[in-house]
Design an enzyme around this catalytic site. Structure first.
Site, PDB file in Angstrom:
ATOM      1  N   CYS A 119       2.272  10.815   3.730  1.00 15.24           N
ATOM      2  CA  CYS A 119       2.061  10.445   2.332  1.00 15.24           C
ATOM      3  C   CYS A 119       0.598  10.051   2.199  1.00 15.24           C
ATOM      4  CB  CYS A 119       3.022   9.345   1.904  1.00 15.24           C
ATOM      5  SG  CYS A 119       3.096   7.914   3.015  1.00 15.24           S
ATOM      6  N   GLY A 132       0.771   6.537   5.003  1.00 10.55           N
ATOM      7  CA  GLY A 132       1.703   6.877   6.072  1.00 10.55           C
ATOM      8  C   GLY A 132       2.561   5.717   6.539  1.00 10.55           C
ATOM      9  N   TRP A 133       2.777   4.711   5.680  1.00 11.21           N
ATOM     10  CA  TRP A 133       3.603   3.590   6.131  1.00 11.21           C
ATOM     11  C   TRP A 133       4.698   3.203   5.150  1.00 11.21           C
ATOM     12  CZ3 TRP A 133      -1.367   0.208   6.649  1.00 11.21           C
ATOM     13  CH2 TRP A 133      -1.900  -0.093   5.403  1.00 11.21           C
ATOM     14  N   ASP A 134       4.990   4.043   4.137  1.00 15.77           N
ATOM     15  CA  ASP A 134       6.111   3.813   3.224  1.00 15.77           C
ATOM     16  C   ASP A 134       7.012   5.050   3.149  1.00 15.77           C
ATOM     17  OD1 ASP A 134       5.597   1.102   2.204  1.00 15.77           O
ATOM     18  OD2 ASP A 134       3.800   1.965   1.315  1.00 15.77           O
ATOM     19  N   ARG A 135       6.549   6.070   2.429  1.00 22.84           N
ATOM     20  CA  ARG A 135       7.346   7.290   2.309  1.00 22.84           C
ATOM     21  C   ARG A 135       7.461   8.030   3.629  1.00 22.84           C
ATOM     22  NH1 ARG A 135       3.859   9.298  -2.789  1.00 22.84           N
ATOM     23  NH2 ARG A 135       2.339   8.001  -1.672  1.00 22.84           N
ATOM     24  N   ARG A 148       5.915  -5.703   0.515  1.00 23.72           N
ATOM     25  CA  ARG A 148       6.867  -4.924  -0.285  1.00 23.72           C
ATOM     26  C   ARG A 148       7.999  -5.811  -0.804  1.00 23.72           C
ATOM     27  NH1 ARG A 148       2.780  -2.370  -0.100  1.00 23.72           N
ATOM     28  NH2 ARG A 148       2.549  -0.331   0.890  1.00 23.72           N
TER      29      ARG A 148
END
Length: 581
Positions: free
Chosen positions: A317, A320-323, A369
């Site tokens: 994404c 590179g640390w959520d989706r 988050r």
């Protein structure tokens, strides 16, 4: 094994998971952070991950003890080298740890936050990788441009800055040379990992902040440096959208992303060759709710990794640390549920591994988050209830590819049943035939092939003799909807363009002997469902005891949100028979 010392015992899954979630919810992991009680807890988590990887794989570790490779990647970056595969063949990576680290050091500045292309899953000898998107000049110049300017543009600082102005021709020419060098190393890393398919989850072509392009992506690289790769633009909502998921009482059904927002400029684009085997009308993607969109993207990824070639896959994404961990985690759990990877791990163990490695150690900002209500992490594991059916199974795809010419799957199953004179049901006989095969996953035994009539006329006669069989009719009807391919409405999508690792003192090499690796086992649809539901239940139980869900605004009656009520019942905190979370 040295890496396994001090790990929680295998039977303490609930306690280990609770400790992991507590640590995860308190602070974001950083490889460069060390010392204190927190460091000791992180070390236990890291050792546990290495022990779980070592159950089924031989692997090397690329050291990142102080974040010198990447500040928010694991301190022990695992390179999986060999697994038992599915059946009699051992699948082995040709990637060598020393060569890989050299390429990583050269290429890491090409991507946002230095989050380089990193292999995380080994499947049938293919590397499934993750990363951030390509860095743009805004990010790199703002971070390290001072050193680049005062170095006179020397090679020592080539990876520390990008183009400064798109208007000045001289600077634009220098930018082009710099991009050639930076992204050239990134491409070398991708090719070394045999990555062919690049799946970009960004909803924008470039990430813009304060009017500056701070990141880019392969699909808009002006020089088309990535034209030799198969690029897929599969836009997926960012973590901010998952606040709506939380605010809707953690209900994803009916939740549709607003594709008309100004910053959304990346259309869905998939090569037609990759959509033909999927019964999906991709032209309707903007009308899908969050459940359908996630399901269809996962089907696409599973289809890609089951192609006949040896090519790997990159998913990314922006950072590179959520989706990215969402889909990496779903892929890992789905392949595990099929009995194709991590075959010796129990549900509590595969849950621990994917939470710890794919999310925590790769820098997901859970604390941030949660404070914003962007609960993409919770969504991932609660979503497992939507992928339990066989349509998400990689085994199903393999079974169909292994059919002998001229016959369908149901015909082979009926042939085997009739030849054996079995009085059991067709489905039972099919399961027996699949599980007893010594070949690759989904392959048929030599006996089954020998039983086949030779020649088109003989095959036609055999089919005619079976046509009146009640079981044949029943099986055919059951398979009809499953096998149906779209005949209309398919969107015309765009297409853009050897040996095992050697020992090095710089790398930690551990793992079981190939002879000790358990064989992967085919699982039925019901087994897949039960395995995924067990993972989900274990997650919900641990999550409720550690982090918990935030209640939505109370209803006029004063009751808490419907899903939260179901949640506490489902994990045994209130009297109720089941959870419908």
């Amino acid at each position: 094994m040295a890496a396994a010392r001090g790990c929680p015992p295998a039977g303490s899954g609930d306690r280990a998971m609770a400790e992991l979630l507590l640590e995860f919810s308190r602070a974001q992991y950083r490889a460069k952070d060390g010392g204190g009680a927190a460091a000791a807890k992180v070390e236990r988590i890291e050792r546990r991950c290495l022990e779980l990887f070592g159950r089924d794989y031989r692997y090397s570790v690329i050291p990142n003890a102080h974040g010198e490779v990447c500040a928010h990647y694991p301190r022990h970056i695992v390179l999986l080298e060999r697994d038992a595969g599915a059946g009699r063949d051992l699948f082995e990576s040709t990637v060598q740890a020393g060569k890989l680290q050299d390429l990583i050091n050269r290429s890491k500045m090409a991507r946002c936050r230095g989050r380089f292309v990193c292999p995380v899953i080994l499947y049938k000898g293919k590397h499934i990788c993750r990363s951030a998107t390509l860095a743009g000049w805004g990010e790199l110049y703002g971070r390290t441009g001072y050193n680049y300017i005062f170095s006179g543009g020397s090679d020592d600082a080539w990876a520390d800055a990008e183009d400064i102005s798109e208007e000045d021709p001289a600077l634009r020419n220098a930018d082009s040379q710099l991009f050639d060098k930076v992204r050239g190393h990134d491409i070398k890393l991708l090719r070394y990992l045999s990555v062919r398919y690049i799946c970009d989850l960004m909803v924008e072509n470039k990430k813009v902040k304060f009017g500056l392009n701070v990141t880019s992506s392969e699909k808009v690289d002006k020089a088309q440096r990535y034209a030799d790769f198969t690029l897929l633009s599969i836009p997926y909502p960012g973590c901010e959208f998952f606040k709506e998921y939380k605010d809707r009482d953690y209900t994803a059904e009916g939740l549709i992303f607003n594709w008309k927002q100004d910053y959304v400029d990346a259309p869905l684009s998939i090569p037609v060759s990759l959509t033909q085997s999927l019964s999906i009308d991709w032209s309707e993607y903007q009308s899908w709710d969050l459940v359908q969109q996630t399901q269809n993207y996962l089907k696409l990824l599973i289809s890609i990794i089951n192609t006949d070639d040896d090519s790997g896959l990159l998913v990314h994404c922006i950072s590179g640390w959520d989706r990215t961990p969402l889909f990496i985690s779903l892929l890992r759990l789905s392949l595990w549920a099929d009995g194709l990877i991590h075959t010796s791990l129990e549900p509590s163990e595969i849950l621990y591994l994917t939470v710890a490695y794919d999310w925590f150690l790769f820098g997901h900002m859970l604390v941030d988050r949660l404070s914003k209500g962007e609960e993409i992490f919770f969504f991932c594991f609660n979503f497992l209830k939507h992928i339990t059916s066989e349509e998400f199974s990689a085994v199903k795809s393999q079974r169909r590819k292994s059919l002998p010419p001229g016959f369908t799957l149901e015909e082979i199953c009926m042939l085997k049943q009739r030849d054996r004179g079995s009085t059991t049901s067709l489905s039972s006989d099919f399961s027996l035939g699949m599980e007893s095969s010594p070949g690759a996953a989904g392959s048929f035994t030599y006996e089954a092939v020998e039983l086949m009539p030779a020649g088109a006329q003989a095959q036609a006669a055999w089919r005619k003799s079976c046509a009146s069989s009640p079981q044949a009719v029943l099986w055919s009807r059951a398979q009809q909807s499953e096998d149906r391919l779209p005949s209309t409405g398919m969107v015309e999508v765009k297409s853009s363009s050897s040996s095992s690792s050697t020992h090095s003192d710089n790398f930690l090499r551990i793992g079981s002997s190939p002879l000790e690796v358990p064989r992967s086992r085919l699982v039925s649809a019901s087994d897949r469902e039960s395995r995924l539901e067990e993972v989900r239940s274990a997650f919900l139980a641990s999550y409720s005891r550690t982090i918990g869900l935030k209640a939505v605004p109370p209803s006029p009656s004063g009751a808490i949100g419907g899903l939260l009520e179901q949640f506490v019942r489902g994990v045994g905190l209130r009297g109720s028979s089941s959870s419908t979370l």
